[in-house]
Design a protein around this motif. Sequence first.
Motif, short mmCIF file in Angstrom:
data_model
loop_
_atom_site.label_atom_id
_atom_site.label_comp_id
_atom_site.label_asym_id
_atom_site.label_seq_id
_atom_site.Cartn_x
_atom_site.Cartn_y
_atom_site.Cartn_z
N CYS A 67 0.81 -1.22 0.00
CA CYS A 67 0.00 0.00 0.00
C CYS A 67 0.85 1.27 0.00
O CYS A 67 0.33 2.36 0.24
N THR A 68 2.15 1.15 -0.23
CA THR A 68 3.05 2.30 -0.30
C THR A 68 3.45 2.53 -1.75
O THR A 68 3.76 1.59 -2.47
N GLU A 69 3.44 3.79 -2.19
CA GLU A 69 3.80 4.11 -3.58
C GLU A 69 5.24 4.55 -3.74
O GLU A 69 5.87 4.30 -4.76
N SER A 70 5.78 5.23 -2.74
CA SER A 70 7.05 5.93 -2.93
C SER A 70 8.26 5.05 -2.60
O SER A 70 8.20 4.17 -1.74
N CYS A 71 9.34 5.32 -3.30
CA CYS A 71 10.62 4.67 -3.04
C CYS A 71 11.12 5.08 -1.65
O CYS A 71 11.04 6.25 -1.28
N ALA A 72 11.63 4.13 -0.89
CA ALA A 72 12.08 4.41 0.48
C ALA A 72 13.32 5.28 0.51
O ALA A 72 13.66 5.84 1.55
N HIS A 73 14.00 5.45 -0.64
CA HIS A 73 15.29 6.14 -0.66
C HIS A 73 15.23 7.53 -1.30
O HIS A 73 16.00 8.40 -0.94
N CYS A 74 14.31 7.72 -2.27
CA CYS A 74 14.27 9.02 -2.94
C CYS A 74 12.89 9.65 -2.97
O CYS A 74 12.75 10.82 -3.29
N GLY A 75 11.84 8.88 -2.66
CA GLY A 75 10.49 9.44 -2.62
C GLY A 75 9.72 9.39 -3.92
O GLY A 75 8.52 9.68 -3.94
N GLU A 76 10.37 8.99 -5.04
CA GLU A 76 9.64 8.85 -6.30
C GLU A 76 8.84 7.55 -6.29
O GLU A 76 8.97 6.73 -5.38
N PHE A 77 8.04 7.36 -7.34
CA PHE A 77 7.25 6.13 -7.42
C PHE A 77 8.18 4.92 -7.46
O PHE A 77 9.12 4.87 -8.25
N GLY A 78 7.90 3.95 -6.60
CA GLY A 78 8.73 2.75 -6.52
C GLY A 78 7.98 1.51 -6.97
O GLY A 78 7.22 0.94 -6.17
N PRO A 79 8.16 1.07 -8.21
CA PRO A 79 7.43 -0.10 -8.69
C PRO A 79 8.01 -1.43 -8.25
O PRO A 79 7.46 -2.48 -8.57
N PHE A 80 9.13 -1.40 -7.52
CA PHE A 80 9.81 -2.64 -7.12
C PHE A 80 9.80 -2.83 -5.61
O PHE A 80 9.76 -1.86 -4.85
N LEU A 81 9.84 -4.08 -5.21
CA LEU A 81 9.93 -4.43 -3.78
C LEU A 81 11.32 -4.97 -3.51
O LEU A 81 11.74 -5.99 -4.09
N TRP A 82 12.06 -4.28 -2.62
CA TRP A 82 13.36 -4.75 -2.15
C TRP A 82 13.08 -5.74 -1.04
O TRP A 82 12.73 -5.38 0.08
N MET A 83 13.21 -7.03 -1.33
CA MET A 83 12.69 -8.07 -0.45
C MET A 83 13.43 -8.17 0.88
O MET A 83 12.82 -8.49 1.91
N LEU A 84 14.73 -7.89 0.89
CA LEU A 84 15.50 -8.08 2.12
C LEU A 84 15.02 -7.17 3.24
O LEU A 84 15.08 -7.54 4.41
N ASP A 85 14.57 -5.95 2.90
CA ASP A 85 14.07 -5.02 3.92
C ASP A 85 12.57 -4.78 3.79
O ASP A 85 12.01 -4.02 4.57
N CYS A 86 11.93 -5.41 2.80
CA CYS A 86 10.50 -5.24 2.53
C CYS A 86 10.15 -3.77 2.36
O CYS A 86 9.24 -3.25 3.01
N THR A 87 10.89 -3.10 1.49
CA THR A 87 10.65 -1.68 1.21
C THR A 87 10.57 -1.47 -0.29
O THR A 87 11.07 -2.27 -1.08
N ARG A 88 9.96 -0.35 -0.66
CA ARG A 88 9.82 0.01 -2.08
C ARG A 88 11.11 0.64 -2.59
O ARG A 88 11.84 1.29 -1.84
N CYS A 89 11.36 0.47 -3.89
CA CYS A 89 12.48 1.17 -4.50
C CYS A 89 12.17 1.43 -5.96
O CYS A 89 11.33 0.76 -6.58
#
Length: 307
Positions: A67-89
């Motif tokens: 349910c999160t749209e933004s990349c955890a590192h830059c705030g732009e739209f993150g279409p990918f899931l970084w599985m190790l930390d379960c965050t968007r990128c």
Amino acid sequence: LLHDIIHALPLSALSPLLSTSSSTHALLLSDPLYRNLRAHAAHALHAYSATALGASITVAQLSKALCTESCAHCGEFGPFLWMLDCTRCCWACLTQHPDLLPVAPEEAMQLYGIPGERAAAVGLPVMRSVPGVYRTWKEVCVEPESRRFVSRAAARRVAVAVHGSAEKVEEYIAARAQKVQVVSDSKDMDVRRLLGVIAMPTLDRRAGRVEHGVSCKGCTSTLPVVALRGEGMPYMPVRIGSGLEGFDARKRELGRMFTTQGYLAHYQVCGRARELWEWEMEMNDEEEEEDEDEWDMEEVDRSSPFL
């Protein structure tokens, strides 16, 4: 209360629960977070099982990422899931950010000064990569066997607990810089960056809207052709006179994606996108005129006395 318990469960516990009894199966299916995961992130559940990370990620964590749209590192739209930390990128951060390069457990312990028993005691999540074929920016890479990786961010958090503070961790790294071999990182050419990431749509639960992300043809069409004619790469038109100056910035645009609303805002400032839209409208108008002319000729043929 039962739903709160489900949200705190690790993903690895879901499959055994589903097969325990019909009542637990019905209980799981009644939970809205789990239903959303089954509907929109079933491939993520399979990926966590395949990489042995399911024990370290909870239903609530994956649902939050969905349910999160933004990349955890830059705030732009993150279409990918970084599985190790379960965050968007996003694509740019996936290929450039140092925290999105996984490292072997031994490398992490050496780099941050983490005793092996301490890493085991705190349960530092270890991913097992899936063997297969992966494609970096220019080449196809074959991973013949599974490898073990940990998140650099997670390893750094363990190091803070070991050394006492983030400042002491940085001091330790600086003191060991000459003795410890630096972890290599070839950015977008490093296949390790692709081993712990998957594409995952975003879900707006209130509106019931799912976003997979859209890219801008205007931005990708200005990329230099010489950089895109590698094996399996599509041909992209390029403006006359555009050289390789600022190529890295343009290359980042190739993987940039937007939500529907985000793209509409981007379209207003992307002149190339508007040029392509106008060109396509002109081509469509010409095709319609040609179709009308063909239809008129067919009518004339039918009325001919020679038929």
